[in-house]
Each structure stands twice: as structure tokens, then as C-alpha cells.
Design a protein around this motif. Structure first.
Motif, PDB file in Angstrom:
ATOM      1  N   THR A 126      -4.980  10.367   5.120  1.00  0.00           N
ATOM      2  CA  THR A 126      -5.684   9.468   6.040  1.00  0.00           C
ATOM      3  C   THR A 126      -5.768   8.089   5.391  1.00  0.00           C
ATOM      4  OG1 THR A 126      -7.028  11.286   6.897  1.00  0.00           O
ATOM      5  CG2 THR A 126      -7.851   9.044   7.274  1.00  0.00           C
ATOM      6  N   VAL A 127      -5.295   7.079   6.097  1.00  0.00           N
ATOM      7  CA  VAL A 127      -5.339   5.709   5.583  1.00  0.00           C
ATOM      8  C   VAL A 127      -5.786   4.790   6.714  1.00  0.00           C
ATOM      9  CG1 VAL A 127      -4.055   3.856   4.446  1.00  0.00           C
ATOM     10  CG2 VAL A 127      -3.449   6.244   3.987  1.00  0.00           C
ATOM     11  N   VAL A 128      -6.645   3.833   6.379  1.00  0.00           N
ATOM     12  CA  VAL A 128      -7.158   2.886   7.366  1.00  0.00           C
ATOM     13  C   VAL A 128      -6.759   1.476   6.940  1.00  0.00           C
ATOM     14  CG1 VAL A 128      -9.201   2.047   8.573  1.00  0.00           C
ATOM     15  CG2 VAL A 128      -9.091   4.434   7.844  1.00  0.00           C
ATOM     16  N   PHE A 129      -6.323   0.689   7.913  1.00  0.00           N
ATOM     17  CA  PHE A 129      -5.844  -0.672   7.689  1.00  0.00           C
ATOM     18  C   PHE A 129      -6.650  -1.642   8.538  1.00  0.00           C
ATOM     19  CE2 PHE A 129      -2.445   2.377   7.467  1.00  0.00           C
ATOM     20  CZ  PHE A 129      -1.785   2.049   6.293  1.00  0.00           C
ATOM     21  N   ALA A 130      -6.761  -2.872   8.072  1.00  0.00           N
ATOM     22  CA  ALA A 130      -7.373  -3.923   8.884  1.00  0.00           C
ATOM     23  C   ALA A 130      -6.716  -5.254   8.524  1.00  0.00           C
ATOM     24  CB  ALA A 130      -8.870  -3.998   8.646  1.00  0.00           C
ATOM     25  N   ARG A 131      -6.653  -6.131   9.520  1.00  0.00           N
ATOM     26  CA  ARG A 131      -6.119  -7.476   9.317  1.00  0.00           C
ATOM     27  C   ARG A 131      -7.112  -8.483   9.868  1.00  0.00           C
ATOM     28  NH1 ARG A 131      -0.981  -8.127  12.333  1.00  0.00           N
ATOM     29  NH2 ARG A 131      -2.340  -8.430  14.108  1.00  0.00           N
ATOM     30  N   ALA A 132      -7.357  -9.530   9.105  1.00  0.00           N
ATOM     31  CA  ALA A 132      -8.219 -10.626   9.547  1.00  0.00           C
ATOM     32  C   ALA A 132      -7.423 -11.917   9.425  1.00  0.00           C
ATOM     33  CB  ALA A 132      -9.473 -10.693   8.680  1.00  0.00           C
ATOM     34  N   ARG A 133      -7.587 -12.791  10.416  1.00  0.00           N
ATOM     35  CA  ARG A 133      -6.892 -14.080  10.417  1.00  0.00           C
ATOM     36  C   ARG A 133      -7.904 -15.211  10.481  1.00  0.00           C
ATOM     37  NH1 ARG A 133      -1.559 -13.259  10.896  1.00  0.00           N
ATOM     38  NH2 ARG A 133      -0.844 -11.443  12.026  1.00  0.00           N
ATOM     39  N   ALA A 143      -7.548  -3.218  13.469  1.00  0.00           N
ATOM     40  CA  ALA A 143      -7.776  -2.140  12.508  1.00  0.00           C
ATOM     41  C   ALA A 143      -7.212  -0.852  13.099  1.00  0.00           C
ATOM     42  CB  ALA A 143      -9.263  -1.991  12.218  1.00  0.00           C
ATOM     43  N   ASP A 144      -6.734   0.002  12.225  1.00  0.00           N
ATOM     44  CA  ASP A 144      -6.112   1.229  12.696  1.00  0.00           C
ATOM     45  C   ASP A 144      -6.203   2.298  11.617  1.00  0.00           C
ATOM     46  OD1 ASP A 144      -4.721   2.902  14.432  1.00  0.00           O
ATOM     47  OD2 ASP A 144      -2.754   2.189  13.777  1.00  0.00           O
ATOM     48  N   ARG A 145      -6.314   3.524  12.057  1.00  0.00           N
ATOM     49  CA  ARG A 145      -6.297   4.674  11.156  1.00  0.00           C
ATOM     50  C   ARG A 145      -4.981   5.408  11.379  1.00  0.00           C
ATOM     51  NH1 ARG A 145     -10.391   9.877  10.678  1.00  0.00           N
ATOM     52  NH2 ARG A 145      -8.741  11.370  10.251  1.00  0.00           N
ATOM     53  N   LYS A 146      -4.336   5.736  10.291  1.00  0.00           N
ATOM     54  CA  LYS A 146      -3.101   6.520  10.371  1.00  0.00           C
ATOM     55  C   LYS A 146      -3.292   7.792   9.559  1.00  0.00           C
ATOM     56  CE  LYS A 146       0.139   2.774  11.173  1.00  0.00           C
ATOM     57  NZ  LYS A 146       0.543   3.050  12.507  1.00  0.00           N
ATOM     58  N   ASP A 147      -2.756   8.865  10.081  1.00  0.00           N
ATOM     59  CA  ASP A 147      -2.793  10.137   9.378  1.00  0.00           C
ATOM     60  C   ASP A 147      -1.358  10.490   9.000  1.00  0.00           C
ATOM     61  OD1 ASP A 147      -5.656  10.723   9.576  1.00  0.00           O
ATOM     62  OD2 ASP A 147      -5.269  10.805  11.727  1.00  0.00           O
ATOM     63  N   PHE A 148      -0.981  10.184   7.756  1.00  0.00           N
ATOM     64  CA  PHE A 148       0.384  10.411   7.297  1.00  0.00           C
ATOM     65  C   PHE A 148       0.645  11.865   6.957  1.00  0.00           C
ATOM     66  CE2 PHE A 148      -0.300   5.901   6.019  1.00  0.00           C
ATOM     67  CZ  PHE A 148       0.652   5.349   6.867  1.00  0.00           C
ATOM     68  N   GLY A 149      -0.428  12.645   6.776  1.00  0.00           N
ATOM     69  CA  GLY A 149      -0.265  14.013   6.315  1.00  0.00           C
ATOM     70  C   GLY A 149      -0.119  14.024   4.808  1.00  0.00           C
ATOM     71  N   ASP A 150      -0.043  15.191   4.246  1.00  0.00           N
ATOM     72  CA  ASP A 150       0.039  15.321   2.792  1.00  0.00           C
ATOM     73  C   ASP A 150       1.488  15.135   2.349  1.00  0.00           C
ATOM     74  OD1 ASP A 150      -0.239  15.803   0.130  1.00  0.00           O
ATOM     75  OD2 ASP A 150      -1.264  17.733   0.352  1.00  0.00           O
ATOM     76  N   LEU A 151       1.875  13.889   2.150  1.00  0.00           N
ATOM     77  CA  LEU A 151       3.228  13.543   1.700  1.00  0.00           C
ATOM     78  C   LEU A 151       3.322  13.518   0.176  1.00  0.00           C
ATOM     79  CD1 LEU A 151       3.796  10.448   4.043  1.00  0.00           C
ATOM     80  CD2 LEU A 151       4.515  12.818   4.434  1.00  0.00           C
ATOM     81  N   GLY A 152       2.260  13.949  -0.480  1.00  0.00           N
ATOM     82  CA  GLY A 152       2.159  13.764  -1.921  1.00  0.00           C
ATOM     83  C   GLY A 152       1.558  12.389  -2.167  1.00  0.00           C
ATOM     84  N   ARG A 153       0.937  12.227  -3.306  1.00  0.00           N
ATOM     85  CA  ARG A 153       0.251  10.982  -3.629  1.00  0.00           C
ATOM     86  C   ARG A 153       1.176   9.770  -3.500  1.00  0.00           C
ATOM     87  NH1 ARG A 153      -4.511   9.915  -5.719  1.00  0.00           N
ATOM     88  NH2 ARG A 153      -4.801   8.077  -7.035  1.00  0.00           N
ATOM     89  N   GLY A 154       2.347   9.848  -4.088  1.00  0.00           N
ATOM     90  CA  GLY A 154       3.296   8.742  -4.032  1.00  0.00           C
ATOM     91  C   GLY A 154       3.766   8.456  -2.612  1.00  0.00           C
ATOM     92  N   GLY A 155       3.992   9.488  -1.838  1.00  0.00           N
ATOM     93  CA  GLY A 155       4.456   9.311  -0.457  1.00  0.00           C
ATOM     94  C   GLY A 155       3.410   8.650   0.420  1.00  0.00           C
ATOM     95  N   VAL A 156       2.164   9.047   0.267  1.00  0.00           N
ATOM     96  CA  VAL A 156       1.082   8.440   1.052  1.00  0.00           C
ATOM     97  C   VAL A 156       0.939   6.971   0.667  1.00  0.00           C
ATOM     98  CG1 VAL A 156      -1.425   8.422   1.456  1.00  0.00           C
ATOM     99  CG2 VAL A 156      -0.179  10.602   1.438  1.00  0.00           C
ATOM    100  N   ARG A 157       0.959   6.688  -0.623  1.00  0.00           N
ATOM    101  CA  ARG A 157       0.799   5.304  -1.078  1.00  0.00           C
ATOM    102  C   ARG A 157       1.963   4.430  -0.596  1.00  0.00           C
ATOM    103  NH1 ARG A 157       0.321   4.798  -6.838  1.00  0.00           N
ATOM    104  NH2 ARG A 157      -0.808   2.873  -6.470  1.00  0.00           N
ATOM    105  N   LEU A 158       3.176   4.951  -0.629  1.00  0.00           N
ATOM    106  CA  LEU A 158       4.328   4.177  -0.157  1.00  0.00           C
ATOM    107  C   LEU A 158       4.202   3.873   1.337  1.00  0.00           C
ATOM    108  CD1 LEU A 158       7.095   2.863  -0.441  1.00  0.00           C
ATOM    109  CD2 LEU A 158       8.108   5.151  -0.165  1.00  0.00           C
ATOM    110  N   GLN A 159       3.882   4.880   2.137  1.00  0.00           N
ATOM    111  CA  GLN A 159       3.745   4.652   3.583  1.00  0.00           C
ATOM    112  C   GLN A 159       2.607   3.678   3.881  1.00  0.00           C
ATOM    113  OE1 GLN A 159       5.994   5.554   5.878  1.00  0.00           O
ATOM    114  NE2 GLN A 159       7.062   6.263   4.054  1.00  0.00           N
TER     115      GLN A 159
END
Length: 175
Positions: A126-133, A143-159
Motif C-alpha cells: 500500500t502506497v499513498v501519493f500526493a502532489r501540491a502545486r 492524492a491517490d492510494r495504490k495497492d501494488f501487492g507484495d512485490l517484495g520490498r524492492g519491487g514496491v519501492r521501485l513502483q
């Protein structure tokens, strides 16, 4: 142009960072980031690009809640009410970054890379993003929440880093 042999980062990350730097440079825009689960990966990708200092203003790695409060001004109430991995915290991180820099755009990323730390409501990936201008309508919350699933620590961080870079692309002017 960055020599692909002169980086330890994945090529798709460096390529996306190059696009972000070039697009913002063309519009005369400066950018900044606040990172939690990516721990500086977005800033590292941006600074792989020669001349990125024309565009990249600052990066905050606020891994702990204390760092989020001390460096970005996130309130304890927001952290306790919504949790570190929430739209409220990501939005506050982006706003805090904008307030503490001269950047035109700030993007924040917070999430659960794993392998531990997930809950039924916020599983690993689970990763949440936000952008402010700067100068944007205060009602504009990106702002948005994405659920990448368990891609492994490196995979989640890359996505997560790729998504954060995508949010740093300049928005086309309104007609």
C-alpha cells in the motif's frame, strides 16, 4: 545524457527521471519531493540526470513520524488519526515540502514496502501519493492510494518511485 553503465539504478527509473527533468526544465519549473517508504529513491533518480540542479530543489526523507513532524510540520493529530500511510499525511507532506522550498511542485510518497508492517486495511504494497502545486486552487487535492501487492520490498519501492516521478511531470496548461 547519463551513461547507463554509470548508474546503479534501474534503467526505467532513470529514464522516467530524465523525462521529468527535461519537461520541467522546458517549462522553467522547480520540483521537490518528500519520501518515506522510498527513502530517497526518487531524489536519487532525479539527481542521476546531469543538470538536474536546474530543476530539482530539495528532497526530504522523512521515514519516521518524528521526522514528518519536525521537518515537514505534520501534526501529531493527523498522524495519530489517519496513520502515516494515508492521504491526509501524504497531502500534508506535499504541502509541508512546498512551504519549506521554492519549488513549484512537490510530491510526497508514503507507504508499506514490507516485508512486515502491513495490516488488513493497509497491506504490504500500500502506497499513498500526493502532489501540491504553488499557486494552485486550495481545493485542488491530488492524492491517490495504490495497492501494488507484495512485490517484495524492492519491487514496491521501485513502483512507488515511478509513480512519484509521474506525478512530477508538469500539467498541461488549462485551455
Amino acid at each position: 545524457m547519463t551513461d547507463k553503465r554509470d548508474t546503479t539504478l534501474p534503467p526505467e527509473l532513470v529514464d522516467m527521471a530524465r523525462q521529468v527533468i527535461e519537461a520541467n526544465r522546458a517549462r522553467g519549473k522547480r520540483i521537490a519531493v518528500a519520501e518515506s517508504c522510498t527513502a530517497g529513491l526518487v531524489a536519487a533518480a532525479l539527481t542521476e540526470i546531469p543538470g538536474s540542479s536546474d530543476v530539482f530543489e530539495a528532497g526530504f526523507v522523512t521515514y519516521s513520524n518524528e521526522a514528518k513532524m519536525d521537518l515537514l510540520g505534520i501534526s501529531l493529530d493527523v498522524l495519530e488519526t489517519f496513520g502515516a500511510v494515508s492521504i491526509a499525511v501524504a497531502w500534508s507532506m506535499a504541502q509541508g515540502t512546498l512551504a519549506r522550498t521554492r519549488a513549484d511542485t512537490a510530491v510526497a510518497v508514503t507507504g508499506i514496502a514490507g516485508p512486515e508492517g502491513g495490516t488488513p486495511g493497509k497491506p504490504v504494497g500500500t502506497v499513498v501519493f500526493a502532489r501540491a502545486r504553488r499557486g494552485a486552487d486550495p481545493e485542488e487535492i491530488v492524492a491517490d492510494r495504490k495497492d501494488f501487492g507484495d512485490l517484495g520490498r524492492g519491487g514496491v519501492r521501485l513502483q512507488a518511485a515511478l509513480c512519484a516521478l509521474e506525478l512530477l511531470m508538469p500539467v498541461a496548461p488549462s485551455p
